[in-house]
Design a protein around this motif. Structure first.
Motif, PDB file in Angstrom:
ATOM      1  N   THR A   2       0.835  -1.203   0.000  1.00  0.00           N
ATOM      2  CA  THR A   2       0.000   0.000   0.000  1.00  0.00           C
ATOM      3  C   THR A   2       0.867   1.250   0.000  1.00  0.00           C
ATOM      4  OG1 THR A   2      -0.074   0.053   2.413  1.00  0.00           O
ATOM      5  CG2 THR A   2      -1.798  -1.224   1.283  1.00  0.00           C
ATOM      6  N   PHE A   3       0.219   2.371  -0.332  1.00  0.00           N
ATOM      7  CA  PHE A   3       0.943   3.645  -0.371  1.00  0.00           C
ATOM      8  C   PHE A   3       1.485   4.045   1.009  1.00  0.00           C
ATOM      9  CE2 PHE A   3       1.046   8.327  -0.238  1.00  0.00           C
ATOM     10  CZ  PHE A   3       1.995   8.547  -1.231  1.00  0.00           C
ATOM     11  N   PRO A   4       0.679   3.943   2.102  1.00  0.00           N
ATOM     12  CA  PRO A   4       1.245   4.294   3.430  1.00  0.00           C
ATOM     13  C   PRO A   4       2.424   3.411   3.818  1.00  0.00           C
ATOM     14  CG  PRO A   4      -1.149   4.232   3.516  1.00  0.00           C
ATOM     15  CD  PRO A   4      -0.757   3.649   2.194  1.00  0.00           C
ATOM     16  N   LEU A   5       2.345   2.103   3.500  1.00  0.00           N
ATOM     17  CA  LEU A   5       3.426   1.186   3.856  1.00  0.00           C
ATOM     18  C   LEU A   5       4.714   1.536   3.109  1.00  0.00           C
ATOM     19  CD1 LEU A   5       3.684  -1.275   5.699  1.00  0.00           C
ATOM     20  CD2 LEU A   5       3.110  -2.721   3.748  1.00  0.00           C
ATOM     21  N   LEU A   6       4.584   1.798   1.805  1.00  0.00           N
ATOM     22  CA  LEU A   6       5.752   2.174   1.008  1.00  0.00           C
ATOM     23  C   LEU A   6       6.287   3.541   1.426  1.00  0.00           C
ATOM     24  CD1 LEU A   6       7.632   1.463  -1.339  1.00  0.00           C
ATOM     25  CD2 LEU A   6       5.985   2.537  -2.887  1.00  0.00           C
ATOM     26  N   SER A   7       5.367   4.475   1.712  1.00  0.00           N
ATOM     27  CA  SER A   7       5.780   5.840   2.065  1.00  0.00           C
ATOM     28  C   SER A   7       6.584   5.872   3.357  1.00  0.00           C
ATOM     29  CB  SER A   7       4.550   6.745   2.213  1.00  0.00           C
ATOM     30  OG  SER A   7       3.845   6.839   1.005  1.00  0.00           O
ATOM     31  N   VAL A   8       6.105   5.168   4.390  1.00  0.00           N
ATOM     32  CA  VAL A   8       6.821   5.206   5.666  1.00  0.00           C
ATOM     33  C   VAL A   8       8.155   4.468   5.551  1.00  0.00           C
ATOM     34  CG1 VAL A   8       5.850   3.109   6.739  1.00  0.00           C
ATOM     35  CG2 VAL A   8       6.490   5.058   8.165  1.00  0.00           C
ATOM     36  N   THR A   9       8.202   3.426   4.708  1.00  0.00           N
ATOM     37  CA  THR A   9       9.465   2.715   4.488  1.00  0.00           C
ATOM     38  C   THR A   9      10.494   3.627   3.831  1.00  0.00           C
ATOM     39  OG1 THR A   9       8.289   0.611   4.233  1.00  0.00           O
ATOM     40  CG2 THR A   9      10.532   0.720   3.388  1.00  0.00           C
ATOM     41  N   LEU A  10      10.072   4.349   2.807  1.00  0.00           N
ATOM     42  CA  LEU A  10      10.980   5.276   2.125  1.00  0.00           C
ATOM     43  C   LEU A  10      11.399   6.421   3.038  1.00  0.00           C
ATOM     44  CD1 LEU A  10       9.242   5.463  -1.381  1.00  0.00           C
ATOM     45  CD2 LEU A  10      11.351   4.254  -0.795  1.00  0.00           C
ATOM     46  N   LEU A 222      -3.236  -1.122  11.516  1.00  0.00           N
ATOM     47  CA  LEU A 222      -3.267  -2.148  10.474  1.00  0.00           C
ATOM     48  C   LEU A 222      -4.135  -1.717   9.300  1.00  0.00           C
ATOM     49  CD1 LEU A 222      -3.452  -5.432  12.588  1.00  0.00           C
ATOM     50  CD2 LEU A 222      -1.611  -4.757  11.049  1.00  0.00           C
ATOM     51  N   HIS A 223      -5.302  -1.108   9.609  1.00  0.00           N
ATOM     52  CA  HIS A 223      -6.160  -0.590   8.545  1.00  0.00           C
ATOM     53  C   HIS A 223      -5.392   0.396   7.671  1.00  0.00           C
ATOM     54  CE1 HIS A 223     -10.103  -1.519  10.954  1.00  0.00           C
ATOM     55  NE2 HIS A 223      -9.643  -2.566  10.289  1.00  0.00           N
ATOM     56  N   ARG A 224      -4.609   1.259   8.325  1.00  0.00           N
ATOM     57  CA  ARG A 224      -3.870   2.289   7.587  1.00  0.00           C
ATOM     58  C   ARG A 224      -2.754   1.668   6.749  1.00  0.00           C
ATOM     59  NH1 ARG A 224      -1.660   7.513   8.602  1.00  0.00           N
ATOM     60  NH2 ARG A 224      -1.023   8.257   6.537  1.00  0.00           N
ATOM     61  N   PHE A 225      -1.976   0.773   7.351  1.00  0.00           N
ATOM     62  CA  PHE A 225      -0.830   0.223   6.646  1.00  0.00           C
ATOM     63  C   PHE A 225      -1.219  -0.780   5.565  1.00  0.00           C
ATOM     64  CE2 PHE A 225       1.917   1.282  10.495  1.00  0.00           C
ATOM     65  CZ  PHE A 225       2.601   2.290   9.836  1.00  0.00           C
ATOM     66  N   LEU A 226      -2.216  -1.634   5.854  1.00  0.00           N
ATOM     67  CA  LEU A 226      -2.571  -2.693   4.918  1.00  0.00           C
ATOM     68  C   LEU A 226      -3.642  -2.276   3.921  1.00  0.00           C
ATOM     69  CD1 LEU A 226      -2.553  -5.804   7.304  1.00  0.00           C
ATOM     70  CD2 LEU A 226      -0.680  -4.789   6.009  1.00  0.00           C
ATOM     71  N   GLY A 227      -4.342  -1.153   4.206  1.00  0.00           N
ATOM     72  CA  GLY A 227      -5.320  -0.635   3.266  1.00  0.00           C
ATOM     73  C   GLY A 227      -6.548  -1.504   3.106  1.00  0.00           C
ATOM     74  N   THR A 228      -6.891  -2.263   4.131  1.00  0.00           N
ATOM     75  CA  THR A 228      -8.065  -3.141   4.079  1.00  0.00           C
ATOM     76  C   THR A 228      -8.723  -3.207   5.449  1.00  0.00           C
ATOM     77  OG1 THR A 228      -8.813  -5.421   3.715  1.00  0.00           O
ATOM     78  CG2 THR A 228      -6.566  -5.137   4.505  1.00  0.00           C
ATOM     79  N   PRO A 229     -10.055  -3.327   5.489  1.00  0.00           N
ATOM     80  CA  PRO A 229     -10.726  -3.481   6.786  1.00  0.00           C
ATOM     81  C   PRO A 229     -10.606  -4.893   7.348  1.00  0.00           C
ATOM     82  CG  PRO A 229     -12.346  -3.478   5.014  1.00  0.00           C
ATOM     83  CD  PRO A 229     -11.014  -3.192   4.375  1.00  0.00           C
ATOM     84  N   HIS A 230     -10.151  -5.839   6.521  1.00  0.00           N
ATOM     85  CA  HIS A 230     -10.095  -7.247   6.936  1.00  0.00           C
ATOM     86  C   HIS A 230      -8.719  -7.554   7.538  1.00  0.00           C
ATOM     87  CE1 HIS A 230     -13.816  -7.564   4.729  1.00  0.00           C
ATOM     88  NE2 HIS A 230     -13.213  -7.149   3.623  1.00  0.00           N
ATOM     89  N   VAL A 231      -8.574  -7.234   8.792  1.00  0.00           N
ATOM     90  CA  VAL A 231      -7.283  -7.435   9.470  1.00  0.00           C
ATOM     91  C   VAL A 231      -7.413  -8.386  10.652  1.00  0.00           C
ATOM     92  CG1 VAL A 231      -6.403  -5.169   8.776  1.00  0.00           C
ATOM     93  CG2 VAL A 231      -7.648  -5.389  10.926  1.00  0.00           C
ATOM     94  N   GLN A 232      -8.552  -9.074  10.760  1.00  0.00           N
ATOM     95  CA  GLN A 232      -8.790  -9.906  11.938  1.00  0.00           C
ATOM     96  C   GLN A 232      -7.786 -11.048  12.043  1.00  0.00           C
ATOM     97  OE1 GLN A 232     -10.896  -8.795  14.161  1.00  0.00           O
ATOM     98  NE2 GLN A 232     -10.228 -10.402  15.548  1.00  0.00           N
TER      99      GLN A 232
END
Length: 464
Positions: A2-10, A222-232
């Motif tokens: 996802t964009f947040p995951l890549l952005s924070v990594t960079l 998790l919702h923010r980093f993975l970009g999905t509501p299904h994080v259970q």
């Protein structure tokens, strides 16, 4: 991805990891000017200059004090990440770079070599913290199928930092006498960017749930980093790890070293982290120009040859990053150490033969490139990634302290003694690095399992 995951990594790779690579190599090009500044200041204070021995000692201290600061920083990691979290620690550590940049940037104006040494030690303190916290943070926020890719991203930026230091050290840019304080203090730019933007991203979900019992905060992260509501499923995996650790507190370094259940994991972290620094890569980075000078490369060509090695370094890092999820951790790190060992032995041969065969000087350059490429494809980032993967949450901060401390102790040792080792052993000094690289490769082949696409609990069960 996802964009947040890549952005924070960079962002954390640019604002933290890149500074480590930059500070490793930035003292290489202006070495002559820094020594001249030390000598001139000494003459003004005491009425006489420094002889070559004390001057070499003072400059070696300037180079290696960076590693002593890193050692102190690595020892503080456990306390900082427990108190401030992973994200919070990285944000606060950026302030150290601003302080260090001020010391080094104004050192010549104030006629103070001490300010250069203090600034170098503070940048080392920052790198010691970030070298452990960045892979820890990325290892905890990344899904297991992306852990290798995101975990090696900081190593690419370490290579980029080395490359930028080499480019800025060219005579056409900041490679002149009047610009060396600026080249040392330019690190404040990436650190300022990280300080401004990192608070826009959430804390590590594993830290929030397992250590702070903040299920709502972990779910939102998790919702923010993975970009999905299904994080259970991820929440349940973290709860399982939390339950398995419910009777275990965060262990100290001493408890980690005494814990027989993680003995092989701890030994593996020790071997791989110490081997990474004792492989000779720091000697290459700290003293590239000196090595090429001893190999007989004309002085006018050395800065450009150095930049060429830096470019190859970045390419090798990219290859490692994009192949780690296909090839796995073990093949890359074994191949990297074997390549470094063979190239180190080849440098010895080429230096011994260059008096009779002048073209052998270019073989030395190729061997230096081989060491750098081998390092960047695997050993540069995988030890930090493996430290996160080999331990569960309760042992992970202590493991990073152990690995980071050894990393910096060996870094200091190589940075300080290499000039004297080179003077006493000559070309044969590279055979030491050859032996270390081949022994580490053998250990990884025999002991460490593949960790690709496995959860932290799965890896723990394999060792058990």
């Amino acid at each position: 991805l996802t964009f947040p995951l890549l952005s924070v990594t960079l962002l954390v790779s640019f604002g933290s990891s890149m500074l480590y690579g930059y500070n490793l190599a930035v003292v290489n090009s202006p070495a002559v000017y820094i020594k001249a500044f030390y000598n001139a200041t000494w003459s003004q204070r005491y009425g006489h200059g420094l002889s070559s021995g004390p001057l070499t000692l003072l400059y070696s201290l300037t180079v290696s004090i960076f590693a002593l600061g890193g050692l102190v920083g690595s020892l503080l990691v456990g306390v900082l990440v427990e108190r401030y979290g992973r994200n919070g620690t990285l944000s606060r550590s950026a302030l150290l770079v601003l302080l260090a940049g001020g010391f080094m940037g104004f050192s010549r104006e104030l006629g103070s070599p001490e300010m250069v040494i203090i600034g170098r030690s503070i940048t080392g303190l920052h790198s010691g913290i970030c070298l452990s916290v960045v892979p820890l943070y990325l290892g905890e926020i990344a899904p297991k199928n992306l852990r290798g890719f995101l975990g090696l991203m900081p190593s690419i930026f370490i290579c980029l930092g080395v490359f930028f230091a080499q480019v800025l050290g060219l005579p056409e840019l900041l490679g002149e006498d009047k610009f060396w304080p600026l080249s040392l203090s330019v690190v404040v730019v990436p650190a300022s960017l990280q300080l401004l933007l990192l608070h826009c991203f959430p804390e590590s979900p594993r830290y929030l749930l397992i250590e702070r019992n903040d299920i709502c905060g972990a779910t939102a992260a998790l919702h923010r980093f993975l970009g999905t509501p299904h994080v259970q499923d991820v929440i349940e995996e973290m709860k399982e790890e939390q339950w398995s650790l419910s009777s275990v507190e965060m262990v100290s370094v001493w408890q980690l070293l005494r814990d027989r259940s993680v003995r092989w994991q701890t030994l593996s972290v020790v071997v791989v982290n110490a081997g990474m620094q004792l492989s000779g890569i720091d000697a290459i980075w700290f003293y590239t120009n000196t090595i090429f000078e001893n190999a007989g490369i004309p002085a006018s060509q050395i800065p450009y040859t150095t930049v060429g090695t830096g470019a190859i370094e970045v390419v090798a890092g990219l290859i490692g990053c994009f192949t780690i999820e296909k090839l796995g951790r073990r093949p890359l790190i074994i191949t990297g150490f074997c390549a470094m060992g063979l190239c180190s032995a080849s440098i010895t041969v080429s230096l011994l033969l260059q008096t009779t065969l002048p073209w052998m000087r270019y073989v030395s350059v190729v061997c230096v490139v081989g060491i750098i490429a081998g390092f960047c494809m695997g050993p540069a980032g995988i030890p930090f990634l493996m430290t996160a993967e080999l331990f569960t949450q309760s042992h992970r901060p202590a493991a990073y302290i152990v690995g980071g401390s050894l990393n910096w102790l060996c870094n200091f040792t190589i940075g300080f003694i290499f000039p004297f080792l080179q003077m006493s052993a000559g070309a044969f000094c590279y055979l030491v690095f050859c032996g270390i690289c081949l022994l580490v490769a053998l250990y990884v082949y025999l002991i460490i399992p593949e960790t690709k696409n496995k959860t932290f609990m799965d890896i723990s069960h394999i060792f058990a």
